[in-house]
Design an enzyme around this catalytic site. Structure first.
Site, mmCIF file in Angstrom:
data_model
loop_
_atom_site.group_PDB
_atom_site.id
_atom_site.type_symbol
_atom_site.label_atom_id
_atom_site.label_comp_id
_atom_site.label_asym_id
_atom_site.label_seq_id
_atom_site.Cartn_x
_atom_site.Cartn_y
_atom_site.Cartn_z
ATOM 1 C CE LYS A 120 -4.381 -1.782 1.601
ATOM 2 N NZ LYS A 120 -5.393 -1.099 0.772
ATOM 3 C CB SER A 161 -0.648 -8.054 -0.899
ATOM 4 O OG SER A 161 -1.388 -8.888 -0.029
#
Lengths: 316, 316
Positions: free
Chosen positions: A53, A302
């Protein structure tokens, strides 16, 4: 009458290339690591905040006009987005206010404060309204976790790096929650290499986007159902913007069980020496338990923000 | 009378640059990861075999003349060197015979076989003689774990990468066992950047090279004493060749306690999402518990092959 969805502007390869240039000094170009002879992982858990992110947050902040920067940014999140925005703001020299719900683990609040952000702890239902107040009071810019083209373009830089580092990639497996990650990756990859298959992966217990993909239109699951999975980063649902990217660019969806997710966390640590959180391990769970198209596959791991005690119990 | 030690040829920057070109397709250019504001780690645990030794092994094998390649290579090791040579042989298409002592964990034997090597399990005292027999029988090339210029030059590529990726590096912390890693790193770094301090780190319980450094000449500890540390990759001792590099190029030594090593394994997993074995964590233990010169420091985390149950107990 205007049909909004058909005129929605999707993120382009040029957007993603511009994002790559903007974020390069502030993110790790993660290497592809060998999981086994058929799979490489892209370990975004190695980013400073432990998750991909950071890419979208740094890109979104870098695009705020200079006249608006001193008024800062606002985000609401209980997860990796909070730290991503705090980190990006520190890196680019802007003030950040992060609104977190009262059930957020103290560890994450401390980590967000450690990046220099002001943290507001509020009731769960007050997150959006408190963030809106802060934006209004300060003239600050709200940074959404996935529903924004600049955020999507930042996440898409992962797709550029995969295509550059593994020219013969055949399949890319991507976790799906709000859909910002897969939207960016798929937009970049399909522009560069339309033959590469981009496959979304979700927990069965939060398989709303897989259900939407099968139905051909957005299916909504209630938040209580989506919260059953141990993959706490995959409990959000797509926006109209991310759904438009998914419908246009994603080839297929796979869902995996909770046991398969925990086993994937274990296998990633053993085989690649990388710590993955359950949400980051779902693409590896898909590889280990489902049939994929032939050719080299890459799993986007991720993030790696797993409580050490949970990792210990999975490894032990 | 010839004074051997003074005429010993040390590895040069040109040797290390040639090694970098030879091994580039077969090793991971590991990224520098943020541990905290003063330290970056170079996570060699992310190499396919989980340790830096792949660099030296690939370089040494790549320099075997083509006429000798089909007769293969031989190595003796209970540790990461066995897998490094097996991996390098598979990668370069040569047969490999690996001699391991009978107390080697089955997991490591299986991993070595998985790379296609022939594994010979022998009594602990028979390792060298059995390897010598295999070399004689087959006309194969013996690949030593550290006592060879091609191996040292391969490990030195880590130094090149650090100088390229962090131009303002001030201090590099390197684990020391047989000394191949620090010999290569120091030779490369001191040629490029004589102002950078290269510091060797050992467990207190296997601090023989630190003792030698303080004494100004090689001090020998018996193998039983060196085997007391939990850092099982740091129980070897330097050769004349690696000692010559250490004496010429290394600035200082630090030793760390067993508790400090285990805590460093824990902190590396928590802060960087990388699995480190105790031997790989010693430079981080030095950073966390000792004073260093000012300026940005890099710790070479040399490997990540830790039993999952031990990692679980450290994290839990």
């Amino acid at each position: 009458m205007t049909c909004i969805i058909n005129t929605m502007r999707l993120v382009t390869l040029e957007d993603v290339r511009a994002a790559a240039a903007a974020i390069a000094p502030h993110v790790v170009h993660t290497p592809l690591l060998t999981f086994d002879s058929g799979l490489l992982i892209k370990p975004e858990s190695l980013q400073p905040i432990g998750a991909f992110k950071q890419r979208g947050a740094v890109n979104a902040l870098s695009r705020i006009p200079s006249g608006d920067r001193e008024r800062g940014v606002v985000a609401y999140s209980s997860g990796n987005h909070a730290q991503a925005v705090a980190y990006a703001a520190k890196t680019l020299g802007m003030p950040a206010a992060i609104v977190v719900p009262e059930n957020t683990p103290q560890l994450k609040i401390d980590a967000t404060r450690a990046h220099g952000a002001e943290v507001f702890v509020v009731g769960i239902t007050e997150r959006e309204s408190r963030a809106a107040e802060l934006v209004a009071e300060r003239g600050a810019t709200l940074i959404p976790p996935f529903d924004h083209p600049d955020v999507i373009a930042g996440q898409g830089t992962i797709g550029l790096e995969i295509c550059a580092d593994l020219p013969d990639v055949a399949t890319i497996l991507v976790p799906v929650s709000g859909g910002g990650l897969i939207s960016g990756v798929a937009a970049a990859v399909k522009a560069l290499r339309p033959d590469v298959r981009v496959i979304g992966v979700e927990p069965e217990l939060a398989g709303d986007t897989a259900a939407s993909f099968a139905a051909g239109s957005l299916v909504r699951w209630n938040a209580h159902d989506r919260a059953r999975t141990c993959a706490d980063g995959l409990r959000a649902e797509p926006s109209e913007l991310t759904w438009a990217h998914i419908r246009e660019y994603v080839d297929d969806f796979i869902t995996v069980s909770e046991d398969e997710i925990r086993d994937a966390v274990n296998q990633i640590a053993r085989r690649t020496r990388v710590v993955a959180e359950p949400s980051g391990a779902v693409p590896v769970a898909a590889y280990l338990n489902r049939s994929l198209p032939p050719g080299p596959a890459v799993a986007v791991v991720s993030g790696g923000n797993i409580p050490p005690s949970l990792l210990a119990s999975i490894l032990g």
